[in-house]
Every structure is written in structure tokens, then in C-alpha cells.
Motif scaffolding. Structure first.
Motif, PDB file in Angstrom:
ATOM      1  N   PHE A 173       1.062  -1.111  -0.028  1.00 36.97           N
ATOM      2  CA  PHE A 173      -0.079   0.086  -0.071  1.00 36.97           C
ATOM      3  C   PHE A 173       0.744   1.187   0.053  1.00 36.97           C
ATOM      4  N   LEU A 174       0.767   2.108  -0.931  1.00 36.28           N
ATOM      5  CA  LEU A 174       1.410   3.415  -1.165  1.00 36.28           C
ATOM      6  C   LEU A 174       0.534   4.547  -0.453  1.00 36.28           C
ATOM      7  N   SER A 175       0.968   5.109   0.314  1.00 34.71           N
ATOM      8  CA  SER A 175       0.411   6.219   1.077  1.00 34.71           C
ATOM      9  C   SER A 175       1.367   7.562   1.146  1.00 34.71           C
ATOM     10  N   SER A 176       0.467   8.719   0.940  1.00 34.41           N
ATOM     11  CA  SER A 176       1.024  10.055   0.868  1.00 34.41           C
ATOM     12  C   SER A 176      -0.079  10.921   0.565  1.00 34.41           C
ATOM     13  N   VAL A 177       0.247  12.114   0.752  1.00 35.50           N
ATOM     14  CA  VAL A 177      -0.838  13.108   0.231  1.00 35.50           C
ATOM     15  C   VAL A 177      -0.461  13.108  -1.248  1.00 35.50           C
ATOM     16  N   ALA A 178      -1.460  13.781  -1.959  1.00 31.47           N
ATOM     17  CA  ALA A 178      -1.428  13.644  -3.447  1.00 31.47           C
ATOM     18  C   ALA A 178      -0.654  15.058  -3.873  1.00 31.47           C
ATOM     19  N   THR A 179      -0.974  16.045  -3.681  1.00 36.77           N
ATOM     20  CA  THR A 179      -0.612  17.210  -4.180  1.00 36.77           C
ATOM     21  C   THR A 179       0.757  17.539  -3.520  1.00 36.77           C
ATOM     22  N   GLY A 180       1.490  17.826  -4.575  1.00 35.34           N
ATOM     23  CA  GLY A 180       2.986  18.060  -4.197  1.00 35.34           C
ATOM     24  C   GLY A 180       3.922  16.937  -4.238  1.00 35.34           C
ATOM     25  N   LEU A 181       3.322  15.740  -4.238  1.00 32.44           N
ATOM     26  CA  LEU A 181       4.460  14.488  -4.484  1.00 32.44           C
ATOM     27  C   LEU A 181       3.786  13.772  -5.587  1.00 32.44           C
ATOM     28  N   GLU A 182       3.189  14.253  -6.519  1.00 33.58           N
ATOM     29  CA  GLU A 182       2.744  13.593  -7.593  1.00 33.58           C
ATOM     30  C   GLU A 182       3.510  12.732  -8.245  1.00 33.58           C
ATOM     31  N   GLU A 183       4.901  13.156  -8.787  1.00 32.52           N
ATOM     32  CA  GLU A 183       6.063  12.585  -9.592  1.00 32.52           C
ATOM     33  C   GLU A 183       6.703  11.615  -8.471  1.00 32.52           C
ATOM     34  N   HIS A 184       6.916  12.141  -7.241  1.00 33.51           N
ATOM     35  CA  HIS A 184       7.269  10.998  -6.317  1.00 33.51           C
ATOM     36  C   HIS A 184       6.419   9.886  -6.244  1.00 33.51           C
ATOM     37  N   ARG A 185       5.122   9.945  -6.202  1.00 34.54           N
ATOM     38  CA  ARG A 185       4.278   8.696  -5.958  1.00 34.54           C
ATOM     39  C   ARG A 185       4.326   7.928  -7.225  1.00 34.54           C
ATOM     40  N   ASP A 186       4.458   8.423  -8.382  1.00 33.30           N
ATOM     41  CA  ASP A 186       4.507   7.750  -9.644  1.00 33.30           C
ATOM     42  C   ASP A 186       5.893   6.856  -9.605  1.00 33.30           C
ATOM     43  N   ALA A 187       6.949   7.536  -9.254  1.00 37.38           N
ATOM     44  CA  ALA A 187       8.284   6.871  -9.027  1.00 37.38           C
ATOM     45  C   ALA A 187       8.023   5.602  -7.996  1.00 37.38           C
ATOM     46  N   ALA A 188       7.592   5.844  -7.126  1.00 37.70           N
ATOM     47  CA  ALA A 188       7.752   4.890  -6.080  1.00 37.70           C
ATOM     48  C   ALA A 188       6.703   3.636  -6.639  1.00 37.70           C
ATOM     49  N   TYR A 189       5.541   4.288  -7.093  1.00 36.76           N
ATOM     50  CA  TYR A 189       4.874   3.043  -7.738  1.00 36.76           C
ATOM     51  C   TYR A 189       5.491   2.228  -8.898  1.00 36.76           C
ATOM     52  N   ALA A 190       6.091   3.037  -9.848  1.00 40.47           N
ATOM     53  CA  ALA A 190       7.205   2.146 -10.651  1.00 40.47           C
ATOM     54  C   ALA A 190       8.210   1.248 -10.326  1.00 40.47           C
ATOM     55  N   ALA A 191       8.595   1.764  -8.984  1.00 46.47           N
ATOM     56  CA  ALA A 191       9.732   0.942  -8.525  1.00 46.47           C
ATOM     57  C   ALA A 191       9.122  -0.283  -7.731  1.00 46.47           C
ATOM     58  N   ILE A 192       7.970   0.027  -7.098  1.00 50.94           N
ATOM     59  CA  ILE A 192       7.441  -1.144  -6.491  1.00 50.94           C
ATOM     60  C   ILE A 192       6.890  -2.382  -7.570  1.00 50.94           C
ATOM     61  N   ASN A 193       6.161  -1.900  -8.555  1.00 50.86           N
ATOM     62  CA  ASN A 193       5.724  -2.724  -9.428  1.00 50.86           C
ATOM     63  C   ASN A 193       6.835  -3.394 -10.481  1.00 50.86           C
ATOM     64  N   GLY A 194       8.007  -2.608 -10.454  1.00 52.85           N
ATOM     65  CA  GLY A 194       9.085  -3.250 -10.930  1.00 52.85           C
ATOM     66  C   GLY A 194       9.658  -4.544 -10.560  1.00 52.85           C
ATOM     67  N   LEU A 195       9.307  -4.719  -9.222  1.00 52.79           N
ATOM     68  CA  LEU A 195       9.976  -5.693  -8.383  1.00 52.79           C
ATOM     69  C   LEU A 195       9.198  -7.149  -8.709  1.00 52.79           C
ATOM     70  N   ASP A 196       9.974  -8.165  -8.798  1.00 51.03           N
ATOM     71  CA  ASP A 196       9.235  -9.602  -9.100  1.00 51.03           C
ATOM     72  C   ASP A 196       8.395  -9.981  -7.767  1.00 51.03           C
ATOM     73  N   GLY A 197       7.104 -10.193  -7.850  1.00 54.75           N
ATOM     74  CA  GLY A 197       6.405 -10.864  -6.675  1.00 54.75           C
ATOM     75  C   GLY A 197       5.616  -9.722  -5.902  1.00 54.75           C
ATOM     76  N   TYR A 198       5.675  -8.168  -6.454  1.00 52.29           N
ATOM     77  CA  TYR A 198       5.163  -7.257  -5.660  1.00 52.29           C
ATOM     78  C   TYR A 198       4.197  -6.650  -6.569  1.00 52.29           C
ATOM     79  N   HIS A 199       3.242  -5.923  -5.990  1.00 54.21           N
ATOM     80  CA  HIS A 199       1.893  -5.237  -6.508  1.00 54.21           C
ATOM     81  C   HIS A 199       1.735  -4.042  -5.545  1.00 54.21           C
ATOM     82  N   CYS A 200       1.779  -2.625  -6.131  1.00 57.90           N
ATOM     83  CA  CYS A 200       1.430  -1.654  -5.430  1.00 57.90           C
ATOM     84  C   CYS A 200      -0.120  -1.165  -5.600  1.00 57.90           C
ATOM     85  N   VAL A 201      -0.655  -1.044  -4.464  1.00 59.03           N
ATOM     86  CA  VAL A 201      -2.025  -0.682  -4.160  1.00 59.03           C
ATOM     87  C   VAL A 201      -1.734   0.988  -3.758  1.00 59.03           C
TER      88      VAL A 201
END
Length: 218
Positions: free
Chosen positions: A5-33
Motif C-alpha cells: 500500500f502506497l500512502s502519501s498526500v497527493a498534491t505536491g508529491l505526484e511525481e514521487h508517487r509515480d516513481a515509487a509506484y513504478a519501483a514497487i511494480n518493477g520488483l518481481d512478486g510485488y504489486h502496488c495498491v
């Protein structure tokens, strides 16, 4: 598949959330919610977020300079409510905090009350968890990937110690052996299943001549 589960405020961290999302889903055996994928739901927003957190295995929280929005009638932000749910479930929590010089555009700065709540929440996180700090989306992505890799449970190893059984001179066993098992090298020892196969010859002898009663057997 481990649900993160990826948690944070949305405003001001949009690019950071996208980067974390991609990093999580890029690992075998992990899925980002994440909330961006929730869509419309016939449920109260706070309850739904809590339910989503509870459905996951790992909580990744991004704590920034903004406190964020709150559900109607509640002073606690969605981000802190999600963190509270992760604490309640006692799930694995990986927290990443913005650096002290993290830029906040003037048009998204919050009022003094929200700022105080953000500071209190940040201090609470710093008090209870070892955190990592980030500034850029690329920096965050690398640190999220590394933290998830380091959180993977290793193979369980055991040390087994057996205290010999106490056998009296008369030839019978007063107490069976005590077996102490120590498990290490894993994240959550209470979730490890241990099976032991024991082979033992136990002799319990009694003298029929010293036993009274109509059904005494040797």
C-alpha cells in the motif's frame, strides 16, 4: 504476490508517487495498491482506505511537508488514517520522509493549523520507525526498491537444543526430554511453521508386585 500500500498526500508529491509506484511494480512478486487506482466506490472514503490498507502486506508511506486533506467531519488526514490502520494491523511499515530543504510551491502551502499537524505526524513517524529521507523522485524510487528488497524474509534457520530425559535408577522415565527451538534470520518469527520428527524409546516400568487393586497390570 506481496501487496504494497502506497500512502502519501497527493498534491505536491505526484511525481514521487509515480516513481515509487513504478519501483514497487518493477520488483518481481510485488504489486502496488494506491488511491489513484481506486475509482468510484459506494463506501465512506475513510473506511474504504482503511479496508485497502488491511488488505495489503506492506505499508510504504511518504511523509512530506503537507498534512493533506481529511474526511468530512474528521481532523485526521487520510494519510495519517492510513498510517494508523497499518499500525493497528502491525504490518511491515517502510517510511520515507522529505528532506528539510524539500521545495513547497507557495500555491500549495497549507495554513498554520495544518502545518502544525504535519509536524506532529512527522515527529510521530520519526519516533517509532527508522526512516529514510528523499528529495527527488529518482532518489525515492531507488530507496523504495532497496528497502523492499531488504525487507524480504530470509530462509528460516533453527538451532535445536535437547535436554536429556531424566531416567531414574529403577529404569523408568520421570520426565521426557525438553526441546528448545530458536528460529532466526526472518522478519516475523511467529509466522514460521516448525515440524519436528522425534524418535525416542521410552521405558516406563512398574513392579506389579507393589501395585494393589483388582486390575493391576505390570
Amino acid at each position: 504476490m506481496r501487496q504494497v500500500f502506497l500512502s502519501s498526500v497527493a498534491t505536491g508529491l505526484e511525481e514521487h508517487r509515480d516513481a515509487a509506484y513504478a519501483a514497487i511494480n518493477g520488483l518481481d512478486g510485488y504489486h502496488c495498491v494506491r488511491m489513484e487506482d481506486f475509482g468510484a466506490r459506494n463506501a465512506a472514503s475513510a473506511d474504504f482506505c482503511r479496508e485497502k490498507v488491511f488488505s495489503c502486506d506492506i505499508f510504504v508511506g511518504l511523509v512530506g511537508p503537507r498534512y493533506g486533506s481529511s474526511p468530512a467531519g474528521i481532523n485526521t488526514s487520510f494519510t495519517e488514517l492510513e498510517y494508523d490502520a497499518a499500525v493497528e494491523k502491525d504490518m511491515l511499515r517502510l517510511l520515507f520522509v522529505t528532506s528539510e530543504d524539500f521545495p513547497v510551491p507557495s500555491n500549495i502551502r497549507e495554513d498554520e493549523n495544518a502545518h502544525k499537524r504535519a509536524v506532529l505526524f512527522k515527529n510521530r513517524v520519526l519516533e517509532h520507525r527508522v526512516v529514510d529521507f528523499f528529495r527527488s523522485p529518482e532518489d525515492l524510487a531507488a530507496k523504495v526498491g532497496r528497502a523492499l528488497h531488504n525487507s524480504q524474509p530470509g530462509s528460516a534457520r533453527c538451532q535445536v537444543y535437547c535436554l536429556p530425559a531424566l531416567v531414574r535408577p529403577e529404569g523408568y522415565t520421570e520426565r521426557l526430554a525438553d526441546i528448545q527451538v530458536t528460529v532466526y534470520g526472518i522478519q516475523r518469527p511467529e509466522e514460521v511453521d516448525i515440524s519436528l520428527t522425534l524418535s525416542a524409546n521410552v521405558t516406563n516400568r512398574t513392579n506389579a508386585a507393589n501395585v494393589t487393586g483388582p486390575s493391576a497390570r505390570g
